[in-house]
Scaffold this motif. Structure first.
Motif, PDB file in Angstrom:
ATOM      1  N   THR A  71       1.002  -1.168   0.033  1.00 29.87           N
ATOM      2  CA  THR A  71      -0.004   0.067  -0.072  1.00 29.87           C
ATOM      3  C   THR A  71       0.852   1.322   0.156  1.00 29.87           C
ATOM      4  OG1 THR A  71      -1.648  -1.346   1.274  1.00 29.87           O
ATOM      5  CG2 THR A  71      -2.121   1.278   1.140  1.00 29.87           C
ATOM      6  N   ASN A  72       0.747   2.002  -1.134  1.00 30.57           N
ATOM      7  CA  ASN A  72       1.361   3.233  -0.933  1.00 30.57           C
ATOM      8  C   ASN A  72       1.012   4.054   0.257  1.00 30.57           C
ATOM      9  OD1 ASN A  72       2.028   2.610  -3.648  1.00 30.57           O
ATOM     10  ND2 ASN A  72       0.981   3.985  -4.514  1.00 30.57           N
ATOM     11  N   GLY A  73       2.092   4.886   0.575  1.00 27.92           N
ATOM     12  CA  GLY A  73       2.014   5.691   1.686  1.00 27.92           C
ATOM     13  C   GLY A  73       2.259   4.970   3.023  1.00 27.92           C
ATOM     14  N   LYS A  74       2.318   3.767   3.143  1.00 31.97           N
ATOM     15  CA  LYS A  74       2.361   2.691   4.401  1.00 31.97           C
ATOM     16  C   LYS A  74       3.835   2.518   4.681  1.00 31.97           C
ATOM     17  CE  LYS A  74      -1.909   1.694   5.292  1.00 31.97           C
ATOM     18  NZ  LYS A  74      -2.675   2.407   6.615  1.00 31.97           N
ATOM     19  N   TYR A  75       4.123   2.512   6.117  1.00 29.18           N
ATOM     20  CA  TYR A  75       5.707   2.002   6.494  1.00 29.18           C
ATOM     21  C   TYR A  75       5.782   1.162   7.365  1.00 29.18           C
ATOM     22  CZ  TYR A  75       5.217   5.103  10.823  1.00 29.18           C
ATOM     23  OH  TYR A  75       5.130   5.754  11.811  1.00 29.18           O
ATOM     24  N   CYS A  76       6.825   0.665   8.003  1.00 28.87           N
ATOM     25  CA  CYS A  76       7.126  -0.395   8.735  1.00 28.87           C
ATOM     26  C   CYS A  76       8.317  -0.142   9.509  1.00 28.87           C
ATOM     27  CB  CYS A  76       7.215  -1.743   8.010  1.00 28.87           C
ATOM     28  SG  CYS A  76       7.994  -1.981   7.168  1.00 28.87           S
ATOM     29  N   SER A 135      28.828   6.950   1.739  1.00 25.47           N
ATOM     30  CA  SER A 135      28.927   8.493   2.239  1.00 25.47           C
ATOM     31  C   SER A 135      27.435   8.878   2.878  1.00 25.47           C
ATOM     32  CB  SER A 135      28.934   9.223   0.951  1.00 25.47           C
ATOM     33  OG  SER A 135      28.068   9.163   0.140  1.00 25.47           O
ATOM     34  N   HIS A 136      26.516   8.168   2.940  1.00 25.50           N
ATOM     35  CA  HIS A 136      25.132   8.828   3.294  1.00 25.50           C
ATOM     36  C   HIS A 136      24.717   8.246   4.933  1.00 25.50           C
ATOM     37  CE1 HIS A 136      21.000  10.245   3.075  1.00 25.50           C
ATOM     38  NE2 HIS A 136      20.542   9.147   3.706  1.00 25.50           N
ATOM     39  N   ASP A 137      24.487   9.236   5.684  1.00 25.98           N
ATOM     40  CA  ASP A 137      24.030   8.905   7.101  1.00 25.98           C
ATOM     41  C   ASP A 137      22.606   8.675   7.170  1.00 25.98           C
ATOM     42  OD1 ASP A 137      23.024   9.010   9.807  1.00 25.98           O
ATOM     43  OD2 ASP A 137      24.699  10.365  10.460  1.00 25.98           O
ATOM     44  N   LEU A 138      22.000   7.598   7.181  1.00 28.31           N
ATOM     45  CA  LEU A 138      20.835   7.245   7.102  1.00 28.31           C
ATOM     46  C   LEU A 138      19.549   7.679   8.051  1.00 28.31           C
ATOM     47  CD1 LEU A 138      18.980   5.702   4.728  1.00 28.31           C
ATOM     48  CD2 LEU A 138      19.219   3.623   6.391  1.00 28.31           C
ATOM     49  N   SER A 139      20.386   8.479   8.969  1.00 26.45           N
ATOM     50  CA  SER A 139      19.430   9.253   9.814  1.00 26.45           C
ATOM     51  C   SER A 139      18.560  10.386   8.942  1.00 26.45           C
ATOM     52  CB  SER A 139      20.217   9.991  10.866  1.00 26.45           C
ATOM     53  OG  SER A 139      21.147  10.669  10.527  1.00 26.45           O
ATOM     54  N   THR A 140      19.304  10.811   7.983  1.00 26.30           N
ATOM     55  CA  THR A 140      18.348  11.331   6.877  1.00 26.30           C
ATOM     56  C   THR A 140      17.801  10.401   5.784  1.00 26.30           C
ATOM     57  OG1 THR A 140      20.134  13.206   7.066  1.00 26.30           O
ATOM     58  CG2 THR A 140      18.785  13.218   5.041  1.00 26.30           C
ATOM     59  N   ALA A 141      16.623  10.401   5.613  1.00 24.91           N
ATOM     60  CA  ALA A 141      15.869   9.716   5.084  1.00 24.91           C
ATOM     61  C   ALA A 141      16.231   9.593   3.450  1.00 24.91           C
ATOM     62  CB  ALA A 141      14.265  10.140   4.843  1.00 24.91           C
ATOM     63  N   LEU A 142      16.411   8.608   2.880  1.00 25.07           N
ATOM     64  CA  LEU A 142      16.886   8.255   1.422  1.00 25.07           C
ATOM     65  C   LEU A 142      15.739   7.516   0.609  1.00 25.07           C
ATOM     66  CD1 LEU A 142      19.393   8.378  -0.339  1.00 25.07           C
ATOM     67  CD2 LEU A 142      20.024   6.095   0.593  1.00 25.07           C
ATOM     68  N   THR A 143      15.524   8.186  -0.381  1.00 24.69           N
ATOM     69  CA  THR A 143      14.684   7.482  -1.336  1.00 24.69           C
ATOM     70  C   THR A 143      15.450   6.680  -2.403  1.00 24.69           C
ATOM     71  OG1 THR A 143      12.878   9.146  -1.002  1.00 24.69           O
ATOM     72  CG2 THR A 143      12.650   7.937  -3.047  1.00 24.69           C
ATOM     73  N   LEU A 144      14.871   5.457  -2.750  1.00 24.05           N
ATOM     74  CA  LEU A 144      15.400   4.588  -3.507  1.00 24.05           C
ATOM     75  C   LEU A 144      14.394   4.112  -4.485  1.00 24.05           C
ATOM     76  CD1 LEU A 144      17.769   2.546  -0.984  1.00 24.05           C
ATOM     77  CD2 LEU A 144      18.527   4.395  -2.546  1.00 24.05           C
ATOM     78  N   THR A 145      14.955   3.713  -5.924  1.00 19.51           N
ATOM     79  CA  THR A 145      14.057   3.479  -7.001  1.00 19.51           C
ATOM     80  C   THR A 145      14.592   1.874  -7.236  1.00 19.51           C
ATOM     81  OG1 THR A 145      13.597   5.491  -7.893  1.00 19.51           O
ATOM     82  CG2 THR A 145      13.183   3.506  -9.278  1.00 19.51           C
ATOM     83  N   THR A 146      13.331   0.944  -7.310  1.00 19.58           N
ATOM     84  CA  THR A 146      13.796  -0.479  -7.519  1.00 19.58           C
ATOM     85  C   THR A 146      13.777  -0.828  -8.712  1.00 19.58           C
ATOM     86  OG1 THR A 146      11.399  -1.158  -7.207  1.00 19.58           O
ATOM     87  CG2 THR A 146      12.794  -1.064  -5.128  1.00 19.58           C
ATOM     88  N   ASP A 147      14.623  -1.859  -9.286  1.00 20.47           N
ATOM     89  CA  ASP A 147      14.468  -2.345 -10.684  1.00 20.47           C
ATOM     90  C   ASP A 147      13.122  -3.190 -11.364  1.00 20.47           C
ATOM     91  OD1 ASP A 147      17.069  -1.184 -10.999  1.00 20.47           O
ATOM     92  OD2 ASP A 147      18.154  -3.039 -10.883  1.00 20.47           O
ATOM     93  N   PHE A 148      12.413  -3.439 -10.415  1.00 20.04           N
ATOM     94  CA  PHE A 148      11.215  -4.068 -10.586  1.00 20.04           C
ATOM     95  C   PHE A 148      10.127  -3.771  -9.669  1.00 20.04           C
ATOM     96  CE2 PHE A 148      13.641  -6.640  -7.769  1.00 20.04           C
ATOM     97  CZ  PHE A 148      12.573  -7.120  -6.841  1.00 20.04           C
ATOM     98  N   SER A 180       5.629   4.247  -3.984  1.00 16.85           N
ATOM     99  CA  SER A 180       4.679   3.511  -5.174  1.00 16.85           C
ATOM    100  C   SER A 180       5.268   1.987  -5.321  1.00 16.85           C
ATOM    101  CB  SER A 180       5.074   4.383  -6.389  1.00 16.85           C
ATOM    102  OG  SER A 180       6.511   4.192  -6.712  1.00 16.85           O
ATOM    103  N   SER A 181       4.974   1.256  -6.216  1.00 17.05           N
ATOM    104  CA  SER A 181       5.401   0.221  -6.402  1.00 17.05           C
ATOM    105  C   SER A 181       6.830   0.026  -6.509  1.00 17.05           C
ATOM    106  CB  SER A 181       4.574  -0.305  -7.537  1.00 17.05           C
ATOM    107  OG  SER A 181       4.983   0.002  -8.846  1.00 17.05           O
ATOM    108  N   THR A 182       7.592   0.871  -7.063  1.00 17.42           N
ATOM    109  CA  THR A 182       8.965   1.038  -7.267  1.00 17.42           C
ATOM    110  C   THR A 182       9.765   2.047  -6.644  1.00 17.42           C
ATOM    111  OG1 THR A 182       8.777   2.450  -9.402  1.00 17.42           O
ATOM    112  CG2 THR A 182       8.590  -0.001  -9.794  1.00 17.42           C
ATOM    113  N   SER A 183       9.124   3.010  -5.762  1.00 19.78           N
ATOM    114  CA  SER A 183       9.772   3.951  -5.071  1.00 19.78           C
ATOM    115  C   SER A 183       9.632   3.724  -3.628  1.00 19.78           C
ATOM    116  CB  SER A 183       9.250   5.367  -5.358  1.00 19.78           C
ATOM    117  OG  SER A 183       9.739   6.218  -4.585  1.00 19.78           O
ATOM    118  N   PHE A 184      10.744   3.787  -2.753  1.00 20.81           N
ATOM    119  CA  PHE A 184      10.834   3.469  -1.325  1.00 20.81           C
ATOM    120  C   PHE A 184      11.782   4.327  -0.405  1.00 20.81           C
ATOM    121  CE2 PHE A 184       9.313  -0.470  -3.582  1.00 20.81           C
ATOM    122  CZ  PHE A 184       8.374  -0.793  -2.552  1.00 20.81           C
TER     123      PHE A 184
END
Length: 215
Positions: A71-76, A135-148, A180-184
């Motif tokens: 579900t878009n917008g949901k987190y865990c 190089s990234h401190d993940l205390s700052t949110a990071l958006t990633l795109t998946t290949d599928f 979205s289905s490919t963005s987290f």
């Protein structure tokens, strides 16, 4: 035959005769959550008010755990077993579930069947990773795109912890939100526990993303 290895086009080892293949054992619905909102968890996604616990003994003691956010917008907060109700489903995989012999069988040096094409359809197929750069401190949110689309996330690789001694509450770990289905988006949060680089070191983070045939 010991030493037999197969690599995919990305150079990743996919079959190794010295290691038994992991296969799917159970698809499991989330079920009813408990203690929703009991803990306040500050993050870029919310304050934890919608996060609840899975039932006691939800997961088996052994095996890999996978979660598909649907579900878009949901987190865990998977490492702490905290989820939003109805946000996804789980896949439990094991290296003790019996393999079916029959086609392209691979055995280890002891003669044990460790991989077979006859059971390949039940195995997780790693197709991408959530990769957090060194190089990234993940205390700052990071958006990633998946290949599928709609990946199964290996939550066995997601650190997370809640502590409560009745007086002081602490937490730390990685939260994941589906955009979205490919963005987290991923974020490491902590309170009264170790910050990201202290807990995780300086090697970056990779979390496997898989597909399962038919799911």
């Amino acid at each position: 035959m010991s030493g037999f290895q197969v690599y995919n086009s990305a150079g990743a080892l996919t079959i190794d005769s010295d290691n038994r293949a992991v296969v799917m054992s159970t698809v499991k619905a989330m079920g009813t959550l408990t203690d929703t909102g009991y803990y306040q968890i500050a993050s870029a996604f919310g304050n934890g008010s919608t996060l609840g616990y899975l039932s006691t003994s939800f997961f088996p003691v052994t095996g890999l755990r996978w979660f598909q956010l649907q579900t878009n917008g949901k987190y865990c907060f998977p490492g702490a077993s905290l989820y939003e109700a109805g946000s996804g489903r789980f896949m439990l995989s094991s290296n003790t579930t019996a393999l079916t012999s029959g086609y392209l069988d691979v055995f280890n040096a002891s003669g044990q069947l460790v991989w077979t094409a006859a059971s390949a359809g039940t195995m997780p197929r790693i197709r991408d990773f959530f990769t957090v750069p060194v190089s990234h401190d993940l205390s700052t949110a990071l958006t990633l795109t998946t290949d599928f689309a709609d990946p199964w996330i290996c939550i066995s690789q997601c650190p997370g912890n809640m502590s409560d001694d009745g007086d002081v509450v602490g937490y730390s770990g990685i939260l994941i939100r589906r955009n979205s289905s490919t963005s987290f988006t991923l974020q490491y949060v902590n309170k009264n526990q170790k910050p990201f680089h202290t807990a995780m070191g300086n090697s970056g983070v990779q979390i496997a993303l898989a597909t399962f045939t038919g799911y």
